[in-house]
Design an enzyme around this catalytic site. Structure first.
Site, PDB file in Angstrom:
ATOM      1  N   GLY A  38       0.815  -1.216   0.000  1.00 35.00           N
ATOM      2  CA  GLY A  38       0.000   0.000   0.000  1.00 35.00           C
ATOM      3  C   GLY A  38       0.842   1.256   0.000  1.00 35.00           C
ATOM      4  O   GLY A  38       0.314   2.359  -0.064  1.00 35.00           O
ATOM      5  N   HIS A  71      -0.829   5.075   7.032  1.00 31.85           N
ATOM      6  CA  HIS A  71      -1.910   4.106   6.920  1.00 31.85           C
ATOM      7  C   HIS A  71      -3.229   4.802   7.189  1.00 31.85           C
ATOM      8  O   HIS A  71      -4.251   4.165   7.396  1.00 31.85           O
ATOM      9  CB  HIS A  71      -1.733   2.977   7.929  1.00 31.85           C
ATOM     10  CG  HIS A  71      -0.369   2.398   7.921  1.00 31.85           C
ATOM     11  ND1 HIS A  71       0.620   2.830   8.772  1.00 31.85           N
ATOM     12  CD2 HIS A  71       0.180   1.450   7.123  1.00 31.85           C
ATOM     13  CE1 HIS A  71       1.733   2.151   8.508  1.00 31.85           C
ATOM     14  NE2 HIS A  71       1.485   1.321   7.518  1.00 31.85           N
TER      15      HIS A  71
END
Ligand code: ADP
Ligand code: MG
Length: 545
Positions: free
Chosen positions: A60, A221
């Site tokens: 990610g 995140h």
């Protein structure tokens, strides 16, 4: 809100993405234990076995880490699941694979899961001489000393670069470790997000943010930052971040820094450049020199609309390592150097006359356009690409009314404004239109030659739903009545002819210009260019309707 992503299934998303990544990376091979290793031998510049620098972390954040695999950077990378640290087996297998007998350095971002799994992996790979360096650069979580402390973010790639370059030049494990630590110790970062990203697996947003608010100190995140506040301008956002970074690194006038402006995955390159310009100018004001710079998406948070700024207080040795060539595809081919931020505006000298009698005719025209910018944009948005109003605004908005001087002088000035200040098709088309009007002896002659020239220029004809649908009927009418000057009666006749043409554009589908891509979808929307042509002769601004 749930979003869609390009994927085949939720389950296969990561492995499909990794497979594509590896197929495209010139120097990377997948190992079934769960890591990506270089395909070419791990050797130093003088062809001896090299210390291996490896890293890993949750997926990610691409291109980190796997994009930094290559000669002079990483030997291997261990991708975890989305935003989840890799497991210890992945890391220990990568460690044993990578070791060339000279030891392995682990570059670990400061998150509990990463720290644990890399530690377990080192214990499992006890036959290998391993060291680790912890990257903890995010000052948003500096805290009070309790808790996990600063997170590892943008500085990670600078640490990977310095360590990888040192390993390639032949340094031993102690020296590579020392240089990696020095880079980590001298780097600090902070991030700001204007919008949450979403996970391509679940389609869910990574955090909630009220409209018009920004998350200051956000994590990669989507972890909450220090606080949320109303979105401020870029200058103020950058000033806040730089002040905190400056204090954390204890930098002051005379210092030199590497400046990394990193997009979090959903920020346009235009915005990133703007942020860099702000950062560089503000640092310069404080007497701090940006000696190397990098701008781009390097350490992302899937598709978060955010940016992080990392400063590395550089010394000569670290700079040499940052500058050393690498084949890692995600490391920029060339870095920015010491360069001042300077103005990047187009210079323009207005040729509109400033003296003479008030020109009622052309003042009325400009006034109609000036007061309808938004409405013109809306027309182009419905049946085009939505920039028409902006282009008209660029050409005409700064004109102070009333206009003064003779018609031909004003047309010359308007033409220049359209050709230099406006863009798009309209810049070229209206610039040519007004040039022909300036040159002509009579109205009829100007309109006819403009209509002819523009048909040749863009290949459009009557009925193609462009400004020509107003210009051609007006030109024909002008010929018919032998229009010489813009007296009231003449303008009225030309306006009626042009206005009929404008109405026609609302009934047909565009065949030329951007609106043509819409086909039948452009039906029912009048062409903004034709409308502006009709306003030369009369009519009312849209906002006045
Ligand atoms: P772009 O087409 O580059 O988005 P603008 O939005 O500034 O440019 O201008 C679009 C206008 O230009 C249309 O409304 C139409 O009147 C005019 N136009 C488009 N194509 C042509 C053409 N081939 N000839 C004459 N005018 C055109
Ligand atoms: Mg347009």
């Amino acid at each position: 809100m749930k979003h869609s992503a390009f994927r085949n299934s939720q389950e296969s998303f990561l492995s499909d993405s990794l497979a594509g990544f590896i197929a495209q990376h010139p120097d990377a091979t997948w190992h079934d234990a769960g890591f990506i290793g270089r395909s070419t031998p791990l050797r130093t510049a003088d062809d001896k076995p090299a210390v291996a620098v490896i890293s890993g972390g949750g997926s990610g954040h691409e291109p980190m880490h796997a994009g930094f695999i290559g000669q002079g950077m990483l030997a291997a990378a261990c991708p975890g699941l989305l935003f989840t640290s890799p497991n210890a087996v992945q890391v220990s297998e990568a460690t044993q694979w990578a070791d060339q007998g000279r030891g392995v350095l682990h570059i670990v971002k400061n998150y509990t899961g990463d720290v644990m799994n890399f530690t377990v992996a080192r214990n499992a790979a006890e036959a290998v001489d391993t060291r680790s360096v912890l990257v903890a650069d995010d000052i948003a979580t500096e805290g009070t000393g309790e808790g996990p402390g600063r997170r590892g973010t943008g500085a990670t790639i600078l640490v990977e670069k310095a360590a990888g370059a040192a390993a390639y030049r032949g340094d031993d494990l102690d020296k590579v470790t020392e240089l990696a630590e020095r880079t980590a110790d001298n780097s600090r970062s902070m991030s700001v997000a204007l919008g949450s990203g979403f996970l391509p697996t679940t389609g869910r947003e990574t955090f909630d943010l009220d409209d018009g608010h920004m998350e200051v100190g956000v994590g990669i995140h989507g972890e909450p930052g220090t606080h949320t506040e109303k979105v401020d301008n870029a200058h103020a956002i950058v000033a806040t971040v730089l002040e905190k970074l400056g204090a954390a690194l204890d930098i002051s006038s005379g210092d030199e820094v590497v400046c990394l402006v990193n997009g979090l995955g959903g920020t346009t390159p235009l915005e990133l450049s703007l942020v860099f310009g702000e950062a560089s100018a503000q640092l310069a004001e404080k007497g701090i020199t940006v000696v190397r710079s990098m701008v781009g998406n390097f350490v992302t948070a899937v598709n978060m609309h955010g940016v992080s700024i990392t400063l590395l207080k550089a010394d000569d040795e670290l700079l040499e390592l940052i500058d050393a060539p690498t084949s890692a595809p995600a490391w920029p081919h060339t870095l920015g150097g010491t360069k001042q931020v300077e103005s990047a505006r187009i210079t323009f000298e207005d040729e509109l006359p400033t003296e003479g009698e008030e020109n009622q005719w052309l003042s009325d025209f400009v006034d109609r356009v000036q007061s309808s910018i938004e409405e013109l944009t809306e027309l182009d948005r419905k049946a085009g690409d939505g920039d028409f109003g902006t282009n008209m605004e660029a050409a005409l908005e700064s004109i102070e009314l009333p206009l003064r001087g003779a018609d031909d002088e004003i047309f010359t000035g308007l033409a220049k404004r359209f050709l230099v200040l406006a863009g798009g098709t309209s810049g070229a088309v209206f610039g040519s239109f007004f040039n022909d009007m300036a040159r002509a002896e009579t109205l009829a002659e100007g309109l006819s030659s403009a209509a002819e020239f523009i048909q040749e220029l863009g290949g459009a004809q009557r009925g193609d739903c462009t400004m020509l649908d107003a210009l051609i009927p007006a030109a024909e009418k002008a010929q018919e009545i032998g229009a010489e000057r813009p007296d009231e009666q003449t303008l009225q006749a030309l306006y009626e002819a042009a206005r009929e043409g404008v109405e026609e554009t609302g009934k047909i589908a565009a065949k030329k210009g951007r609106a043509s891509y819409l086909g039948d979808r452009s039906k029912g929307v009048i062409d903004p260019g034709a409308l502006v042509v009709s306003w030369l002769f009369g009519g009312q601004a849209l906002s006045a309707d």
